[in-house]
Design an enzyme around this catalytic site. Structure first.
Site, PDB file in Angstrom:
ATOM      1  N   HIS B  60      44.935  36.100  27.431  1.00 32.63           N
ATOM      2  CA  HIS B  60      46.139  35.421  27.922  1.00 32.63           C
ATOM      3  C   HIS B  60      45.738  34.259  28.813  1.00 32.63           C
ATOM      4  CE1 HIS B  60      45.138  38.091  31.234  1.00 32.63           C
ATOM      5  NE2 HIS B  60      46.088  37.581  32.008  1.00 32.63           N
ATOM      6  N   ASP B  64      42.095  33.497  35.531  1.00 32.62           N
ATOM      7  CA  ASP B  64      40.920  34.369  35.636  1.00 32.62           C
ATOM      8  C   ASP B  64      40.456  34.879  34.278  1.00 32.62           C
ATOM      9  OD1 ASP B  64      43.362  35.764  35.702  1.00 32.62           O
ATOM     10  OD2 ASP B  64      42.493  37.501  36.712  1.00 32.62           O
ATOM     11  N   HIS B  65      41.142  34.453  33.214  1.00 28.26           N
ATOM     12  CA  HIS B  65      40.731  34.854  31.865  1.00 28.26           C
ATOM     13  C   HIS B  65      40.336  33.667  30.972  1.00 28.26           C
ATOM     14  CE1 HIS B  65      41.993  39.126  32.306  1.00 28.26           C
ATOM     15  NE2 HIS B  65      42.627  38.572  33.322  1.00 28.26           N
ATOM     16  N   ASP B 210      45.158  42.112  30.565  1.00 24.97           N
ATOM     17  CA  ASP B 210      45.855  42.831  31.621  1.00 24.97           C
ATOM     18  C   ASP B 210      47.139  43.415  31.050  1.00 24.97           C
ATOM     19  OD1 ASP B 210      44.004  41.001  32.657  1.00 24.97           O
ATOM     20  OD2 ASP B 210      45.259  40.379  34.297  1.00 24.97           O
TER      21      ASP B 210
END
Lengths: 301, 301
Positions: B60, B64-65, B210
């Site tokens: 996504h 942080d990804h 997440d």
């Protein structure tokens, strides 16, 4: 002034080297200059307080100079920042930052101001009562600016022995510091320079990365105390410097000499070189006072 | 299968912790899953060969990804990559990557394929003769997918004693491995299962980060060998998990139990916790076989 190098290597972040970023502390300002990937971790390692950064200057939109910015902006939000942040950068950066925040359905909980640069001439981009910042148009593969940070001249200092001898009322001390002549308790005119001393010399710092050898910047950076000038290559690879619009150590030193700067700091090294001392040696054939930047190194001047 | 955790902490990169990224090695593929800031340095530290990465899966578009992806794409170019790169990611990523390359007047010297995901149901996103990858629709604040990596069933193995006894011509061995019955040298039919053994069991791995607690994924991840499931919080902070659409360690373990997985790996920890062992202890109240991810840790299964 205190200059904290966070990263000074070109191209890509590696295990022990970081792309361009540095922090200039000047008259209580903390200015962040460029923001390659990993800058926020370097800020932590160098114990720079995130909240004290209110102005970020981005030289150009190559990744090794700005890929760390969107993450830093996001981290500021997660840390609950509420102070304004001003970003001075080439046009286009705002679009890419806003797009990424939108994609993540994200936002900032502080005011984020973009000051987009497009001018090809040097211009004043920040000013307060103590500091002014000018762009330094550079010659690189994309629109690029260096930045000139200049302390404004401070107040004159009271020569207290002379001030007391001249019998000047304390109410006039402020005027004296501002350079005015004043009337003493006996009603006589006292010339300012007989009772005050010149202010501390104001310092200046010029950041020039990335750029081809470019003498047109010399009038802008003339007599600065410290010049950071890229030296991606050594003379032996001068043929690589030309198409990539970078400089050699010798060229950087030539600029330093022609601009009569106080000190030259080299950086933005290509990672092809294992021993950085050769950069210093090469530069010193043109200009004596040369220092090498390195990640984590602090210069005080 | 070999799983190399490059980063498994939530939110922001810090001095000793990295945002989400991991490398799954399976049947000669090197799949990169998520790519937070600093991933390229973590790849170097973990000695992953950049050139072997041909498929990147992004769950996504929270920073942080994926904030490390544009830098990795640029570095591939600087390293002279010429092999194709496929990126499987939510719609929107292509626009932001292309925009950044354009701003830097940059490009890639290899073919870069974006496979943009928009489907809210599980779908096959990669397949070759040995591996298939499916999305796992997750419940997060933005459009998010986990990924299910499944080895295809391999060939049957020859039981050489029986093969020789049955007097089968070597020309038929290939057919036997593929599960066919064959005719032996005497002209008799030999049933496949009398001379072959079942293939090695095929492994499967599900990456789920997440997500809020979400039982709808259970049919998709049913019986996988290993489940990586986020546990950003402990139960004591369950009230934070709800609005942020994250899970607690206990919830992750409940999913593992209901899906009857072989092993649960926890990760995506909030940096508020100093001791990660409490995550394991909490999860084990629901499901026994729990491991903790940590940056640099390698799991083999």
């Amino acid at each position: 002034m205190k200059l904290n190098i966070l990263g000074c290597y070109s191209a890509t972040p590696r295990t022990f080297t970081n792309p361009t970023s540095q922090v200039l502390e000047i008259n209580n300002h903390i200015f962040l200059i460029d923001c390659g990937e990993g800058t926020q971790v370097q800020l932590r390692k160098n114990k720079i307080k995130f909240n004290r950064i209110k102005h970020i200057f981005i030289s150009h939109l190559h990744g090794d100079h700005f890929f760390g910015l969107v993450g830093l902006i996001s981290t500021f939000r997660l840390l609950g920042r509420d102070t304004d942040l001003h970003i001075h950068a080439p046009k286009g950066l705002k679009e890419v930052i806003i797009l990424q925040l939108k994609l993540g359905n994200s936002w900032t909980n502080y005011n984020l101001f973009f000051h987009e640069l497009t001018n090809k001439n040097s211009e004043l981009v920040f000013e307060d009562d103590k500091v002014e910042v000018y762009t330094i148009p550079l010659d690189h593969r994309v629109y690029t600016n260096g930045f000139l940070f200049r302390e404004k001249e401070g107040e004159r200092k009271l020569n207290m022995n002379e001030v007391l001898n001249a019998n000047i009322n304390v109410a006039y001390y402020r005027k004296l510091k501002q350079g005015f002549d004043v009337i003493n308790e006996e009603g006589h005119l006292v010339k300012n320079d007989t009772v005050t001393l010149p202010p501390n010399p104001s310092k200046s710092y010029a950041f020039c990365s990335d750029t081809a050898y470019n003498e047109t910047i010399i009038p802008i950076i003339k007599n600065v105390d410290v010049l950071y000038h890229e030296s991606t290559f050594l003379e032996q690879h001068a043929s690589l410097a030309i198409p990539t619009k970078h400089s050699t150590a010798k060229q950087a030193a030539k600029i330093a000499k022609l601009a009569n700067v106080g000190q030259l700091i080299l950086g933005h090294y290509s990672t092809r070189y294992d021993d950085l001392n050769v950069f210093k040696t090469e530069a010193q054939t043109e200009f004596e006072n040369v220092e090498l930047a390195d990640d984590g190194k602090v210069f005080q001047f």
